[in-house]
Each structure stands twice: as C-alpha cells, then as structure tokens.
Motif scaffolding. Structure first.
Motif, PDB file in Angstrom:
ATOM      1  N   LYS A  44       7.880  10.164  -3.640  1.00  0.00           N
ATOM      2  CA  LYS A  44       7.165  10.962  -2.623  1.00  0.00           C
ATOM      3  C   LYS A  44       8.063  11.278  -1.535  1.00  0.00           C
ATOM      4  N   ASP A  45       9.109  10.418  -1.199  1.00  0.00           N
ATOM      5  CA  ASP A  45       9.870  10.734  -0.192  1.00  0.00           C
ATOM      6  C   ASP A  45      11.332  11.526  -0.358  1.00  0.00           C
ATOM      7  N   ARG A  75      -2.808  15.698   4.604  1.00  0.00           N
ATOM      8  CA  ARG A  75      -4.166  14.745   4.928  1.00  0.00           C
ATOM      9  C   ARG A  75      -4.947  15.698   5.886  1.00  0.00           C
ATOM     10  N   GLY A  95       2.956   7.011  -5.562  1.00  0.00           N
ATOM     11  CA  GLY A  95       3.000   5.890  -6.268  1.00  0.00           C
ATOM     12  C   GLY A  95       4.088   5.706  -7.462  1.00  0.00           C
ATOM     13  N   ARG A 121       1.296  -2.824  -1.967  1.00  0.00           N
ATOM     14  CA  ARG A 121       2.755  -3.445  -2.015  1.00  0.00           C
ATOM     15  C   ARG A 121       2.897  -4.400  -0.725  1.00  0.00           C
ATOM     16  N   ALA A 175      -1.799   5.438   1.724  1.00  0.00           N
ATOM     17  CA  ALA A 175      -1.723   5.428   0.242  1.00  0.00           C
ATOM     18  C   ALA A 175      -2.366   4.214  -0.169  1.00  0.00           C
ATOM     19  N   SER A 215      -1.337   2.594  -2.899  1.00  0.00           N
ATOM     20  CA  SER A 215      -0.317   1.727  -3.589  1.00  0.00           C
ATOM     21  C   SER A 215       0.622   1.118  -2.476  1.00  0.00           C
TER      22      SER A 215
HETATM   23  N1  LIG Z   1       6.153   8.324   4.052  1.00  0.00           N
HETATM   24  C1  LIG Z   1       5.578   6.809   3.706  1.00  0.00           C
HETATM   25  C2  LIG Z   1       5.152   6.590   2.591  1.00  0.00           C
HETATM   26  N2  LIG Z   1       6.049   6.811   1.441  1.00  0.00           N
HETATM   27  C3  LIG Z   1       5.537   6.403   0.137  1.00  0.00           C
HETATM   28  C4  LIG Z   1       4.329   5.894   0.428  1.00  0.00           C
HETATM   29  C5  LIG Z   1       3.208   5.228  -0.292  1.00  0.00           C
HETATM   30  C6  LIG Z   1       3.672   4.747  -1.536  1.00  0.00           C
HETATM   31  C7  LIG Z   1       4.007   5.777  -2.708  1.00  0.00           C
HETATM   32  O1  LIG Z   1       3.367   6.768  -2.823  1.00  0.00           O
HETATM   33  O2  LIG Z   1       5.035   5.496  -3.347  1.00  0.00           O
HETATM   34  C8  LIG Z   1       4.009   6.146   2.025  1.00  0.00           C
HETATM   35  C9  LIG Z   1       2.944   5.403   2.879  1.00  0.00           C
HETATM   36  C10 LIG Z   1       1.699   6.352   2.936  1.00  0.00           C
HETATM   37  O3  LIG Z   1       1.727   7.673   2.564  1.00  0.00           O
HETATM   38  O4  LIG Z   1       0.642   5.949   3.246  1.00  0.00           O
END
Ligand SMILES: NCc1[nH]cc(CCC(=O)O)c1CC(=O)O
Length: 311
Positions: A83-84, A134, A201, A178, A172, A174
C-alpha cells in the motif's frame, strides 16, 4: 537451496513495521532453519513529517529511506506494505520484488471507544483520518460525520484518540492485528462500505536485483494468489497515474475456483462522484486485467477527476 548466511532486513521503525519484520523472520526461520537475520530499522520522511503528506517532496514518504538503505548495501532485504509503495513509477532502479507474502485482511475498521458502529455514530462525530480515500467515501455515505486530519503511526493515532483529539478512527484491520490491537475495533467495514486501498494487507519483500541467491531463497515465502492480486492492483494504479491526493480504491480477488477479478473506484474528494469498474481476468494475465480496469475508469472520466484535484 543455498541461503545467505546472514540476511539483514530493513524496514520502518514503527511498531507495525517491526511486527511485519518479525513475521518475515519467523517465515524465513521456518523455511530455512538456522538462517541468521538482523534488523535494520530506519525512520522515513512519512514518520517524521506530521503535516499533509502531499507537501512532502516526491512520493514514497514511507519507502524512500528504506530503499536507500537497501541500495547502499546496509541491508539485503526490505519489507514494505505494498500500500505504501508508489505504483505510478517503477520500483527504484536496481531493486525488485522477490515475494508477496500471503495477504492479510484487506478491510478497514472503525475504532470507536464507545463501541458504536458507523451507522450508529451521532452527527458531528469527529473521525480522525487524513486519507482522501476514507474521507471521500465517508462524505458519500455518512455526510453527517466530520473528518479531522490525523497522522502518525497506528499506535500514535490510538494514543491521540485516547487523548480526545478525535471521537473515532478508521484504521486497517491488518495493521491493528499486526500491533496486536484487534481489541479496539468496534466494527469491521465491508469492502462495499469502505473500499480498501490498492495493495491493502500485502507485505512485499524487496531485494537488490543482482542478489539472485537471496531472491531465489526468499521467493519461497511468496504466495501465488497474492502475487496475482498485487500485480493486477499495482498495474491498475500505474496506468491510472494517480497522485497522493487522488481518492482511488480497489482490490483484486482470486476466488475459490482460481479466477482473478479486479474491482476499483475513483472518487471526487467530496464523494459525490464515484466511478466504478469490475472485471474478470478470463484469459488476461493479472497486469493486463489491471490495465483494462484502469482504462474502463479513464473512459468514464477518471483522468479529469484526478487532474482536477489540487496536489
Ligand atoms: N500508511 C500507513 C499504513 N500502511 C499500511 C497500513 C495498513 C496495513 C496494510 O494494508 O498493509 C497502514 C495503516 C492504516 O492504513 O491503517
């Protein structure tokens, strides 16, 4: 299979990121008993800067310093939340994904200290989130709620919630799992209620391109279905060329019969316009499915929506 004697793993230093590293270490140890690992934690721009992420120079606020450590040879393996990892451009030159771990829960959760569900929240409830994805979806379905900017790693957001800086949070599932905080969830939101982000995730393992011994070894940790889903989702985002203020959401799914599909949306920031596409791969490979879904949204006007948002 020959495995390097020592694998140095680099990641962000947040509690969530370090828990992710522990999962990777455990999976490596299970597959290669006796393998030695070391952890190289780094702070990223995204961890240090608590303002608006769109004001941070370039993309990859949560990945840049991790990639740099990998390329500088200070570590051998990077663990990223997919995601990042920016998808609008290729991975940093000289690096490659060696594996996508089996996907965790893709859904978002509501964290409300009083235990209410989204539909039960009174008008004016302050939801702590800086995520344009969101905010847009909440504006569409729950216009009576108010979003307040909220940054920081998940533990810090929970602390700020406890301090009264917001009345509820969206995080999230997930991520909460964690950091071992599933207990704070008051409602798990279906993907229809809150469409997840691309890559939700999924953890990716990234190596230097030439490190074939390590790449071969860690590829054993990869999950084939997750690989297909991640490939479709990232190609979708690549073709769409979003920016950090674009409300884009979507997820691919391999069903029980092994069929891959991808569903995705683009929103205006106020949530009033929502473009939708959902396609099955059929004979297409995952990347071509991602391309096809992106083109379907472009045909509906996604480019104009994305480019019309200040960034
Ligand atoms: N930027 C923060 C981040 N990066 C990944 C996740 C969630 C875990 C994932 O999707 O792997 C989160 C936190 C969130 O959005 O609540």
């Amino acid at each position: 299979m020959s495995v390097p004697e020592l694998i140095r793993i680099v990641s962000r230093d947040s509690p969530m990121a370090l828990a992710q590293v522990e999962r990777v270490r455990a999976e490596l140890a299970a597959l290669y008993p006796g393998v030695r690992t070391a952890v190289v934690p780094v702070k990223t721009t995204g961890d240090k800067w608590m303002g608006d992420l769109s004001q941070v120079e370039g993309k990859g606020a949560f990945t840049k310093e991790v990639d740099a450590a990998l390329l500088a040879g200070e570590a051998d393996l990077a663990v990223h939340c997919v995601k990042d990892v920016p998808a609008d451009r290729p991975l940093p030159a000289g690096t490659t994904f060696a594996a996508f771990l089996k996907r965790d829960d893709i859904r978002d959760a509501l964290v409300h200290p009083g235990g209410l569900t989204l539909d039960e929240l009174p008008a004016g409830t302050r939801i702590g989130t800086s995520s344009v994805r969101r905010v847009a979806q909440l504006a569409a379905t729950h216009p009576e709620l108010e979003c307040v900017p909220f940054r920081g790693n998940a533990n810090r957001r929970l602390a700020k919630l406890a301090a009264g800086e917001a009345d509820a949070l969206l995080l999230a599932v997930s991520g909460l799992e964690r950091i071992d905080r599933r207990d704070v969830i008051s409602e798990v939101l279906s993907p229809e209620t809150m469409m997840p982000p691309i890559g939700a995730g999924i953890l990716a393992l990234q190596c230097r391109e030439g490190d074939t011994e390590l790449i071969d070894a860690v590829s054993g940790l990869g999950d084939p279905d997750t690989h297909r889903e991640a490939t479709a989702e990232r190609m979708f985002l690549h073709v769409l060329q979003g920016h950090c203020n674009s409300p884009i959401a979507g997820y691919a799914r391999v069903d029980r019969g092994g069929e891959l599909s991808l569903r995705a949306c683009v929103f205006t920031p106020d949530g009033k316009t929502r473009l939708n596409a959902h396609e099955w791969a059929g004979r297409l490979d995952p990347a071509t499915l991602g391309t096809s879904v992106a083109v379907a949204l472009l045909r509906q006007g996604a480019r104009e929506i994305i480019d019309g948002i200040p960034h």
